[in-house]
Design an enzyme around this catalytic site. Structure first.
Site, PDB file in Angstrom:
ATOM      1  CE  LYS A 109      99.918 106.833  12.181  1.00  0.00           C
ATOM      2  NZ  LYS A 109      99.625 107.426  10.850  1.00  0.00           N
ATOM      3  CE1 TYR A 154     104.276 106.250   8.304  1.00  0.00           C
ATOM      4  CE2 TYR A 154     105.089 107.611  10.099  1.00  0.00           C
ATOM      5  CZ  TYR A 154     104.138 106.755   9.576  1.00  0.00           C
ATOM      6  OH  TYR A 154     103.031 106.407  10.322  1.00  0.00           O
ATOM      7  CG  PHE A 200     101.601 112.946   3.126  1.00  0.00           C
ATOM      8  CD1 PHE A 200     102.242 111.977   3.886  1.00  0.00           C
ATOM      9  CD2 PHE A 200     100.993 112.559   1.939  1.00  0.00           C
ATOM     10  CE1 PHE A 200     102.280 110.648   3.486  1.00  0.00           C
ATOM     11  CE2 PHE A 200     101.026 111.234   1.518  1.00  0.00           C
ATOM     12  CZ  PHE A 200     101.673 110.269   2.298  1.00  0.00           C
ATOM     13  NE  ARG A 221      96.607  97.638   4.892  1.00  0.00           N
ATOM     14  CZ  ARG A 221      97.168  98.835   4.928  1.00  0.00           C
ATOM     15  NH1 ARG A 221      98.039  99.138   5.871  1.00  0.00           N
ATOM     16  NH2 ARG A 221      96.862  99.747   4.021  1.00  0.00           N
ATOM     17  CB  THR A 229      94.777 106.035   5.008  1.00  0.00           C
ATOM     18  OG1 THR A 229      95.385 104.787   4.682  1.00  0.00           O
ATOM     19  CG2 THR A 229      95.841 107.030   5.432  1.00  0.00           C
ATOM     20  NE  ARG A 251      94.310 104.665  10.213  1.00  0.00           N
ATOM     21  CZ  ARG A 251      95.053 104.007   9.341  1.00  0.00           C
ATOM     22  NH1 ARG A 251      94.495 103.328   8.365  1.00  0.00           N
ATOM     23  NH2 ARG A 251      96.364 104.042   9.440  1.00  0.00           N
ATOM     24  CG  ASN A 295      96.068 107.954  10.255  1.00  0.00           C
ATOM     25  OD1 ASN A 295      97.048 107.999  10.998  1.00  0.00           O
ATOM     26  ND2 ASN A 295      96.107 107.390   9.066  1.00  0.00           N
ATOM     27  CG  HIS A 334     101.907 102.599  10.678  1.00  0.00           C
ATOM     28  ND1 HIS A 334     101.894 102.958   9.345  1.00  0.00           N
ATOM     29  CD2 HIS A 334     102.714 101.507  10.773  1.00  0.00           C
ATOM     30  CE1 HIS A 334     102.681 102.127   8.670  1.00  0.00           C
ATOM     31  NE2 HIS A 334     103.182 101.238   9.522  1.00  0.00           N
ATOM     32  CD  GLU A 377     105.885  99.164   8.550  1.00  0.00           C
ATOM     33  OE1 GLU A 377     105.652  99.856   7.550  1.00  0.00           O
ATOM     34  OE2 GLU A 377     104.982  98.834   9.359  1.00  0.00           O
TER      35      GLU A 377
END
Ligand code: CMP
Length: 154
Positions: A18, A58, A66, A94, A100, A111, A121, A124, A135
């Site tokens: 990100k 998203y 959010f 993950r 998250t 993270r 964060n 993704h 995705e």
């Protein structure tokens, strides 16, 4: 009777570095974390998402409070999108990312190490193999995925 050993599934998952990761110059460190975890990059590109691309990606979160802020954040700077491949790649990715909310992320996770907030964060990752397929297709054509020998870190 011979019982075959359980076979691990080779999966693919979508990963995004990100804007905060690129802005604070930790993209290389984050990419290393995936390599160290045995996640092989098979497609990668840098993008500056448009509002429409962020909202589309998203869309599942569009009713969440959010959503607007998240899309503004995700278009605030460039990102790296990549496809990672490996045994149980969805879950492994993950695990390497951590929770998250960085406040809840385990020690040593991306993270925990690098994220600024629950929104900024750093990364993704797809949350299921089915979402991973969608995705990946959102950002990549099948022909963008490369095949090569990869020993991983020994
Ligand atoms: P990501 O894994 O990309 O999926 C949705 C994103 O929404 C999440 O990471 C965060 O960047 C962002 N987000 C912002 N606020 C929240 C929240 N309260 N709960 C979950 N995700 C949030």
């Amino acid at each position: 009777m011979l019982i075959a050993p359980p076979t691990m599934a080779i999966e693919r998952t979508l990963s995004i570095l990100k804007p905060d990761a690129l802005q604070s110059a930790v993209a290389g460190k984050i990419l290393s974390k995936f390599e160290e975890a045995g996640l092989k990059p098979v497609a990668m590109k840098m993008l500056h998402l448009t509002q429409q691309e962020a909202e589309g990606f998203y869309a599942v979160h569009r009713e969440r409070p959010f959503f607007k802020s998240l899309c503004a954040y995700m278009t605030s700077g460039p990102v790296i999108v990549q496809v990672l491949e490996g045994e149980n790649a969805v879950a492994k990715n993950r695990e390497v990312m951590g929770a998250t909310n960085p406040a809840n992320a385990a020690e040593g996770t991306i993270r925990k190490l690098f994220a600024k907030s629950i929104e900024a964060n750093s990364v993704h990752g797809s949350d299921s193999t089915e979402n991973a397929r969608m995705e990946i297709a959102y950002f990549f054509a099948q022909t963008d995925l490369v095949r090569y020998e990869w020993t991983g870190r020994k």
